[in-house]
Design a protein around this motif. Structure first.
Motif, PDB file in Angstrom:
ATOM      1  N   GLU A  41       0.817  -1.199   0.000  1.00  0.00           N
ATOM      2  CA  GLU A  41       0.000   0.000   0.000  1.00  0.00           C
ATOM      3  C   GLU A  41       0.854   1.253   0.000  1.00  0.00           C
ATOM      4  OE1 GLU A  41      -2.462  -0.392   3.380  1.00  0.00           O
ATOM      5  OE2 GLU A  41      -3.893  -1.768   2.419  1.00  0.00           O
ATOM      6  N   ARG A  42       2.040   1.180   0.582  1.00  0.00           N
ATOM      7  CA  ARG A  42       2.911   2.336   0.629  1.00  0.00           C
ATOM      8  C   ARG A  42       3.649   2.554  -0.690  1.00  0.00           C
ATOM      9  NH1 ARG A  42       4.278   0.418   5.955  1.00  0.00           N
ATOM     10  NH2 ARG A  42       6.147  -0.547   5.082  1.00  0.00           N
ATOM     11  N   ARG A  43       3.715   1.542  -1.521  1.00  0.00           N
ATOM     12  CA  ARG A  43       4.452   1.656  -2.781  1.00  0.00           C
ATOM     13  C   ARG A  43       3.670   2.456  -3.824  1.00  0.00           C
ATOM     14  NH1 ARG A  43       7.613  -3.117  -5.381  1.00  0.00           N
ATOM     15  NH2 ARG A  43       8.629  -1.258  -6.208  1.00  0.00           N
ATOM     16  N   THR A  44       4.419   3.075  -4.739  1.00  0.00           N
ATOM     17  CA  THR A  44       3.797   3.770  -5.865  1.00  0.00           C
ATOM     18  C   THR A  44       3.114   2.737  -6.762  1.00  0.00           C
ATOM     19  OG1 THR A  44       5.563   5.408  -5.795  1.00  0.00           O
ATOM     20  CG2 THR A  44       4.257   5.299  -7.810  1.00  0.00           C
ATOM     21  N   PRO A  45       1.943   3.029  -7.300  1.00  0.00           N
ATOM     22  CA  PRO A  45       1.257   2.072  -8.185  1.00  0.00           C
ATOM     23  C   PRO A  45       2.168   1.588  -9.311  1.00  0.00           C
ATOM     24  CG  PRO A  45      -0.201   3.888  -7.658  1.00  0.00           C
ATOM     25  CD  PRO A  45       1.137   4.241  -7.067  1.00  0.00           C
ATOM     26  N   GLN A  46       1.997   0.330  -9.655  1.00  0.00           N
ATOM     27  CA  GLN A  46       2.883  -0.303 -10.624  1.00  0.00           C
ATOM     28  C   GLN A  46       2.909   0.426 -11.966  1.00  0.00           C
ATOM     29  OE1 GLN A  46       2.101  -4.445 -11.289  1.00  0.00           O
ATOM     30  NE2 GLN A  46       3.588  -4.634 -12.944  1.00  0.00           N
ATOM     31  N   ARG A  47       1.756   0.861 -12.455  1.00  0.00           N
ATOM     32  CA  ARG A  47       1.709   1.508 -13.764  1.00  0.00           C
ATOM     33  C   ARG A  47       2.454   2.839 -13.760  1.00  0.00           C
ATOM     34  NH1 ARG A  47       1.205  -1.438 -17.832  1.00  0.00           N
ATOM     35  NH2 ARG A  47       0.221   0.186 -19.098  1.00  0.00           N
ATOM     36  N   VAL A  48       2.419   3.529 -12.626  1.00  0.00           N
ATOM     37  CA  VAL A  48       3.166   4.784 -12.517  1.00  0.00           C
ATOM     38  C   VAL A  48       4.659   4.498 -12.522  1.00  0.00           C
ATOM     39  CG1 VAL A  48       3.578   6.848 -11.121  1.00  0.00           C
ATOM     40  CG2 VAL A  48       1.280   5.852 -11.241  1.00  0.00           C
ATOM     41  N   ARG A  49       5.060   3.459 -11.781  1.00  0.00           N
ATOM     42  CA  ARG A  49       6.484   3.090 -11.755  1.00  0.00           C
ATOM     43  C   ARG A  49       6.958   2.717 -13.153  1.00  0.00           C
ATOM     44  NH1 ARG A  49       4.928  -0.399  -7.509  1.00  0.00           N
ATOM     45  NH2 ARG A  49       5.792  -2.171  -8.651  1.00  0.00           N
ATOM     46  N   GLU A  50       6.142   1.955 -13.876  1.00  0.00           N
ATOM     47  CA  GLU A  50       6.530   1.534 -15.226  1.00  0.00           C
ATOM     48  C   GLU A  50       6.654   2.739 -16.163  1.00  0.00           C
ATOM     49  OE1 GLU A  50       3.543  -1.235 -16.334  1.00  0.00           O
ATOM     50  OE2 GLU A  50       4.415  -2.918 -15.216  1.00  0.00           O
ATOM     51  N   ALA A  51       5.743   3.689 -16.026  1.00  0.00           N
ATOM     52  CA  ALA A  51       5.786   4.875 -16.887  1.00  0.00           C
ATOM     53  C   ALA A  51       7.041   5.698 -16.624  1.00  0.00           C
ATOM     54  CB  ALA A  51       4.535   5.727 -16.668  1.00  0.00           C
ATOM     55  N   PRO A  67       0.884   3.882 -25.692  1.00  0.00           N
ATOM     56  CA  PRO A  67      -0.331   4.617 -25.276  1.00  0.00           C
ATOM     57  C   PRO A  67      -0.732   4.384 -23.828  1.00  0.00           C
ATOM     58  CG  PRO A  67      -0.873   2.784 -26.761  1.00  0.00           C
ATOM     59  CD  PRO A  67       0.616   2.935 -26.788  1.00  0.00           C
ATOM     60  N   ASN A  68      -0.606   3.157 -23.334  1.00  0.00           N
ATOM     61  CA  ASN A  68      -1.035   2.870 -21.965  1.00  0.00           C
ATOM     62  C   ASN A  68      -0.138   3.569 -20.941  1.00  0.00           C
ATOM     63  OD1 ASN A  68      -3.112   1.241 -22.887  1.00  0.00           O
ATOM     64  ND2 ASN A  68      -1.882  -0.620 -22.827  1.00  0.00           N
ATOM     65  N   LEU A  69       1.178   3.490 -21.138  1.00  0.00           N
ATOM     66  CA  LEU A  69       2.105   4.141 -20.216  1.00  0.00           C
ATOM     67  C   LEU A  69       1.974   5.659 -20.321  1.00  0.00           C
ATOM     68  CD1 LEU A  69       5.338   1.947 -20.536  1.00  0.00           C
ATOM     69  CD2 LEU A  69       3.599   1.910 -18.749  1.00  0.00           C
ATOM     70  N   TYR A  70       1.747   6.144 -21.520  1.00  0.00           N
ATOM     71  CA  TYR A  70       1.563   7.588 -21.717  1.00  0.00           C
ATOM     72  C   TYR A  70       0.351   8.074 -20.914  1.00  0.00           C
ATOM     73  CZ  TYR A  70       0.261  11.937 -24.103  1.00  0.00           C
ATOM     74  OH  TYR A  70      -0.095  13.233 -24.386  1.00  0.00           O
ATOM     75  N   ARG A  71      -0.756   7.351 -21.008  1.00  0.00           N
ATOM     76  CA  ARG A  71      -1.955   7.745 -20.259  1.00  0.00           C
ATOM     77  C   ARG A  71      -1.722   7.633 -18.756  1.00  0.00           C
ATOM     78  NH1 ARG A  71      -4.677   5.281 -24.742  1.00  0.00           N
ATOM     79  NH2 ARG A  71      -4.638   3.248 -23.715  1.00  0.00           N
ATOM     80  N   SER A  72      -0.968   6.621 -18.330  1.00  0.00           N
ATOM     81  CA  SER A  72      -0.657   6.475 -16.900  1.00  0.00           C
ATOM     82  C   SER A  72       0.137   7.674 -16.398  1.00  0.00           C
ATOM     83  CB  SER A  72       0.131   5.189 -16.658  1.00  0.00           C
ATOM     84  OG  SER A  72      -0.646   4.048 -16.939  1.00  0.00           O
ATOM     85  N   ALA A  73       1.094   8.128 -17.200  1.00  0.00           N
ATOM     86  CA  ALA A  73       1.903   9.281 -16.803  1.00  0.00           C
ATOM     87  C   ALA A  73       1.046  10.536 -16.687  1.00  0.00           C
ATOM     88  CB  ALA A  73       3.039   9.493 -17.805  1.00  0.00           C
ATOM     89  N   LEU A  74       0.156  10.755 -17.658  1.00  0.00           N
ATOM     90  CA  LEU A  74      -0.699  11.947 -17.631  1.00  0.00           C
ATOM     91  C   LEU A  74      -1.704  11.900 -16.482  1.00  0.00           C
ATOM     92  CD1 LEU A  74      -1.629  12.904 -21.318  1.00  0.00           C
ATOM     93  CD2 LEU A  74       0.002  13.983 -19.784  1.00  0.00           C
TER      94      LEU A  74
END
Length: 245
Positions: A41-51, A67-74
């Motif tokens: 729960e304390r960790r940054t969400p996986q998709r944000v880390r990947e982006a 596109p998926n990582l781009y949307r996660s970053a935005l």
């Protein structure tokens, strides 16, 4: 000898004991698992880390490619910025062209001329590479003016670039050398993510990130300086011919 009721009572007691033991075991298991859940729960969400990892790896994210990582970053600008801030980095955004990219935070340290960010590749561009960037940028801006901002297929052929390089760098004496010079420079810029690889028709796609690589005024000053050098080199020769006459 135990009667039937004693045996039933004994069996019931055993069942309750087993249930109590199982309940304690489950409680222990949940206790063991609880810290792991809290850590997640304390960790940054996986998709944000990947982006962010993708941005740090390549310097940018393109909507057309990821596109998926781009949307996660935005969707997680604040979280991504929080990750980058301790590294003196920030996230640049160009939604019109579908880009998010890594930038160095401007501050007192960044203003030092001899300082470069330790986590950002700083390979100096030579004069010929800088000139080609200026030429490619002009092509890209003209393409956007015609096709609209955000268009992503800015194609340019090697044969279109050769005459423009000749104006500022001079002629090499053979068509083969001219093509080799242009192709070599394009390959070098491909390593910076500014153009694609050559296609079957000797064309490259100019990447939108070229609009953020350098200051337009600096590129324009480079073109002006090169033009002056060419004109200055031609002037003495003309004066010499007049003196001889």
């Amino acid at each position: 000898m135990a009667g039937i009721f004693d045996r039933i009572a004994g069996a019931s007691g055993a069942d309750e004991t087993e249930l109590a033991i199982e309940s304690m075991a489950l409680d222990d298991g949940m206790a063991d698992e609880q810290p792991a859940t809290q850590v997640d729960e304390r960790r940054t969400p996986q998709r944000v880390r990947e982006a962010v990892q993708e941005m740090l790896k390549y310097g940018l994210l393109e909507e057309s490619h990821k596109p998926n990582l781009y949307r996660s970053a935005l969707a997680n600008i604040e979280a991504a910025d929080t990750i980058l801030e301790p590294l003196d980095l920030a996230m640049g955004i160009d939604e019109v062209r579908g880009l998010v990219f890594v930038t160095v935070r401007q501050g007192e340290v960044a203003e030092q001329d001899d300082w470069s960010h330790p986590l950002v590749r700083r390979q100096r561009l030579n004069l010929e590479q800088s000139l080609l960037i200026a030429i490619l940028r002009q092509h890209f801006i003209a393409y956007e003016q015609e096709s609209g901002a955000g268009a992503t297929l800015a194609l340019v052929a090697v044969d279109e670039l050769i005459p423009q390089l000749q104006v500022y760098l001079g002629e090499l004496g053979s068509e083969a050398k001219e093509r080799n010079r242009a192709i070599t420079l394009l390959d070098q810029l491909k390593g910076h993510g500014l153009v694609s690889a050559l296609d079957a028709h000797d064309r490259v796609i100019i990447r939108p990130i070229i609009t953020h690589l350098a200051n337009p005024e600096n590129l324009q000053a480079l073109v002006v300086w090169l033009r002056e050098q060419v004109e200055g080199a031609a002037t003495p020769a003309a004066d010499g011919e007049e003196d001889m006459a």
